[in-house]
Design an enzyme around this catalytic site. Structure first.
Site, mmCIF file in Angstrom:
data_model
loop_
_atom_site.group_PDB
_atom_site.id
_atom_site.type_symbol
_atom_site.label_atom_id
_atom_site.label_comp_id
_atom_site.label_asym_id
_atom_site.label_seq_id
_atom_site.Cartn_x
_atom_site.Cartn_y
_atom_site.Cartn_z
ATOM 1 N N HIS A 245 35.275 69.456 33.650
ATOM 2 C CA HIS A 245 35.805 70.817 33.600
ATOM 3 C C HIS A 245 36.410 71.075 32.221
ATOM 4 O O HIS A 245 37.368 70.413 31.817
ATOM 5 C CB HIS A 245 36.885 71.012 34.664
ATOM 6 C CG HIS A 245 36.368 70.930 36.061
ATOM 7 N ND1 HIS A 245 37.200 70.768 37.146
ATOM 8 C CD2 HIS A 245 35.109 70.994 36.568
ATOM 9 C CE1 HIS A 245 36.480 70.745 38.259
ATOM 10 N NE2 HIS A 245 35.204 70.864 37.929
ATOM 11 N N ASP B 16 36.744 69.753 43.878
ATOM 12 C CA ASP B 16 35.383 69.865 43.365
ATOM 13 C C ASP B 16 34.734 68.489 43.271
ATOM 14 O O ASP B 16 35.309 67.562 42.706
ATOM 15 C CB ASP B 16 35.402 70.538 41.989
ATOM 16 C CG ASP B 16 34.004 70.846 41.482
ATOM 17 O OD1 ASP B 16 33.099 71.063 42.318
ATOM 18 O OD2 ASP B 16 33.815 70.875 40.247
ATOM 19 N N SER C 168 37.893 66.192 35.994
ATOM 20 C CA SER C 168 38.641 67.375 35.575
ATOM 21 C C SER C 168 39.853 66.902 34.776
ATOM 22 O O SER C 168 39.683 66.222 33.774
ATOM 23 C CB SER C 168 39.031 68.233 36.787
ATOM 24 O OG SER C 168 39.649 69.437 36.382
#
Length: 366
Positions: free
Chosen positions: A201, A298, A175
């Site tokens: 992401h 995540d 991310s």
């Protein structure tokens, strides 16, 4: 007396808040971002600017912790401005941009110049969905302010000769800070490495530009994944941003990409967890996976599932992470068998594939 006490309380409330400067040539966007960011008690919007010169003056006067930056501005464009202050007085920066093919390529150059994250400019007509969009924007701006602006210097990792069978699969999830991290390590995977899957992401549309930039850098071929793609040696597939999750299914002895609808997981779509969990089921002990820099959790649960299925699992260490959130969650779950510097991850993944051995049991690390 009460007014003085109120001022003191307000000043104390501001202590520790992240100071944000908004730079955008649209007055409407500046106002919308200022209102949205101000709803987060961790953030304080200290100024707004319509262009580079005004922003430069405010950066010197206000000392923001993080800047949100539009790329398409008059006089000096956002990319040129970003490069100028990253060289002289770097400040963590989040690019907030409307998507076009040109802006996607420019956003990738902005990330290479030092921007921490890319956010698709919120639609002011998003209606009831706007509060949820702004919560995500607030979280990412707050995280960006805490990011390291440069990867630690170090010797480039040596490429490892591929020795794994064709049905081995590599997987990476990232991310905040992941664009720079992936751009650094993917070029060191040999041309005929096992198929490699990536969830980064990123907003809808920007992943296509990211894949094109990586394809120019890497020995492996790189492209944005499409539904039904085979996972093949020598090919890196980047999950498309924004709309669907990327999962892997095995049928007829081969693994294929499935792009599936679903709510965001840990505020993210595509979700690293969704990819990792599907890999644990589809390829289990023939997977090497690593969780890289990023905020939140995540990927941690999915990495644990891969480890429990006998796959090899790694996470990036704090010292080389822009944001040590996702790798920390993996460490806390004991999902990663090793915590490694970013530069050590490609070699360890390739060696795991070449050895083709099951992961050490969780009990062995007690």
């Amino acid at each position: 007396m009460k007014a003085a006490a109120d001022r003191l309380m307000a000043a104390r409330a501001r202590e520790g808040r992240t100071r944000v400067l908004i730079v955008d040539d649209s007055a409407m966007v500046r106002q919308a971002l200022a209102l949205g960011l101000s709803t987060d008690p961790r953030l304080e919007v200290v100024g707004t600017a319509s262009g580079a010169e005004a922003a430069r003056a405010q950066m010197a006067a206000l000392k923001p912790d993080v800047v949100t930056l539009d790329l398409e501005m008059p006089q000096m464009d956002g990319l040129t401005f970003l490069r100028s202050y990253m060289e002289s007085a770097p400040v963590p920066t989040v690019v907030i941009s409307s998507l076009t093919r040109t802006s996607g390529e420019t956003a990738m150059r902005a990330m290479e110049a030092g921007a921490v994250d890319i956010i698709s400019k919120p639609s002011l007509g998003a209606g009831q969905g706007l509060p949820a969009i702004m919560r995500d924007v607030c979280a990412r701006v707050w995280a960006a302010a805490r990011a390291r602006l440069a990867l630690p210097d170090g010797a480039a990792p040596a490429p490892v000769a591929p020795g794994a069978s064709e049905d081995w699969i590599h997987a990476l999830g990232a991310s905040t800070g992941g664009v720079q991290a992936l751009s650094r390590i993917l070029p060191f995977f040999p041309a005929q490495s096992p198929g490699l899957l990536v969830v980064q992401h990123m907003p809808e549309g920007f992943t296509a530009a990211f894949a094109r930039r990586l394809d120019a850098l890497c020995r492996m071929r790189v492209r944005e994944a499409a539904d039904g793609d085979l996972v093949l040696p020598g090919l890196v597939l980047i999950a498309p941003g924004g709309l669907r999750h990327m999962e892997i299914e095995r049928a007829g002895g081969v693994c294929r990409v499935r792009l599936v609808a679903g709510a965001p997981v840990s505020y993210s779509r595509p979700s690293v967890d969704r990819m990792f969990l599907s890999l644990a089921a589809a390829a289990g002990p023939r997977v090497s996976a690593a969780l890289l820099t990023g905020m939140g959790r995540d990927g941690a649960a999915g990495l644990l599932a891969i480890r429990r299925a006998g796959g090899r699992t790694f996470a990036q260490d704090e010292g080389s992470s822009a944001v040590f959130g996702m790798p920390l969650a993996a460490r806390d779950l004991r999902a990663a068998e090793e915590i490694l510097t970013l530069d050590d991850i490609p070699a360890r993944m390739m060696l795991a594939a070449a050895a083709d051995t099951r992961a050490p049991s969780l009990a062995s690390n007690d």
